[in-house]
Design a protein around this motif. Structure first.
Motif, mmCIF file in Angstrom:
data_model
loop_
_atom_site.group_PDB
_atom_site.id
_atom_site.type_symbol
_atom_site.label_atom_id
_atom_site.label_comp_id
_atom_site.label_asym_id
_atom_site.label_seq_id
_atom_site.Cartn_x
_atom_site.Cartn_y
_atom_site.Cartn_z
ATOM 1 N N TRP A 198 0.837 -1.198 0.000
ATOM 2 C CA TRP A 198 0.000 0.000 0.000
ATOM 3 C C TRP A 198 0.870 1.246 0.000
ATOM 4 O O TRP A 198 1.997 1.241 0.504
ATOM 5 N N GLN A 199 0.325 2.267 -0.554
ATOM 6 C CA GLN A 199 0.982 3.565 -0.528
ATOM 7 C C GLN A 199 0.431 4.330 0.672
ATOM 8 O O GLN A 199 -0.773 4.329 0.910
ATOM 9 N N TRP A 200 1.347 4.960 1.390
ATOM 10 C CA TRP A 200 0.967 5.716 2.586
ATOM 11 C C TRP A 200 1.360 7.166 2.370
ATOM 12 O O TRP A 200 2.421 7.445 1.797
ATOM 13 N N ASN A 201 0.522 8.081 2.866
ATOM 14 C CA ASN A 201 0.790 9.504 2.630
ATOM 15 C C ASN A 201 1.822 10.092 3.590
ATOM 16 O O ASN A 201 2.113 11.285 3.533
ATOM 17 N N GLY A 202 2.346 9.258 4.500
ATOM 18 C CA GLY A 202 3.399 9.735 5.385
ATOM 19 C C GLY A 202 2.890 10.433 6.632
ATOM 20 O O GLY A 202 3.689 10.886 7.456
ATOM 21 N N ASN A 203 1.580 10.502 6.788
ATOM 22 C CA ASN A 203 0.996 11.172 7.948
ATOM 23 C C ASN A 203 0.587 10.127 8.985
ATOM 24 O O ASN A 203 -0.265 9.280 8.728
ATOM 25 N N ALA A 204 1.214 10.188 10.177
ATOM 26 C CA ALA A 204 0.944 9.191 11.217
ATOM 27 C C ALA A 204 -0.376 9.444 11.935
ATOM 28 O O ALA A 204 -1.012 8.516 12.430
ATOM 29 N N GLU A 205 -0.791 10.690 12.011
ATOM 30 C CA GLU A 205 -2.017 11.022 12.742
ATOM 31 C C GLU A 205 -3.268 10.860 11.886
ATOM 32 O O GLU A 205 -4.297 10.389 12.353
ATOM 33 N N THR A 206 -3.184 11.294 10.647
ATOM 34 C CA THR A 206 -4.328 11.169 9.740
ATOM 35 C C THR A 206 -3.855 10.481 8.451
ATOM 36 O O THR A 206 -3.752 11.106 7.396
ATOM 37 N N PRO A 207 -3.564 9.165 8.580
ATOM 38 C CA PRO A 207 -3.011 8.454 7.423
ATOM 39 C C PRO A 207 -4.017 8.229 6.305
ATOM 40 O O PRO A 207 -5.218 8.083 6.543
#
Ligand code: ZN
Length: 91
Positions: free
Chosen positions: A55-64
């Motif tokens: 999966w691709q993740w947007n790099g945001n840990a709080e609001t992924p």
């Protein structure tokens, strides 16, 4: 449903539907464990990889945000939905 970032998916707070745990290796997020948002109680694992096998993740840990969508094909519930901006949304 709001995704709930937790330290450990196996902890008490990790038992709630929608709990997510970002697992790091060498400081890099390698995947996200989460408690199925449907309420079935099952834990799943989504590998984060920079290619089509993960999966691709947007790099945001709080609001992924993860793409593509999540299909719980191996679970009895067959939950299908998205994790977008920290929200689990069913299809
Ligand atoms: Zn489920």
């Amino acid at each position: 449903m709001r995704a709930i970032p937790v330290e450990d998916i196996r902890s008490d707070e990790g038992q709630q539907p929608g709990a997510i745990e970002l697992r790091r290796l060498d400081g890099e997020v390698k995947g996200i464990a989460f408690r199925c948002p449907c309420g079935c109680g099952y834990e799943s694992w989504l590998p984060i990889k920079p290619d089509e096998r993960g999966w691709q993740w947007n790099g945001n840990a709080e609001t992924p945000t993860l793409t593509p969508s999540i299909l719980q094909s191996g679970l009895p519930c067959k939950w299908h939905g998205y994790l977008t901006a920290g929200e689990f949304v069913s299809c």
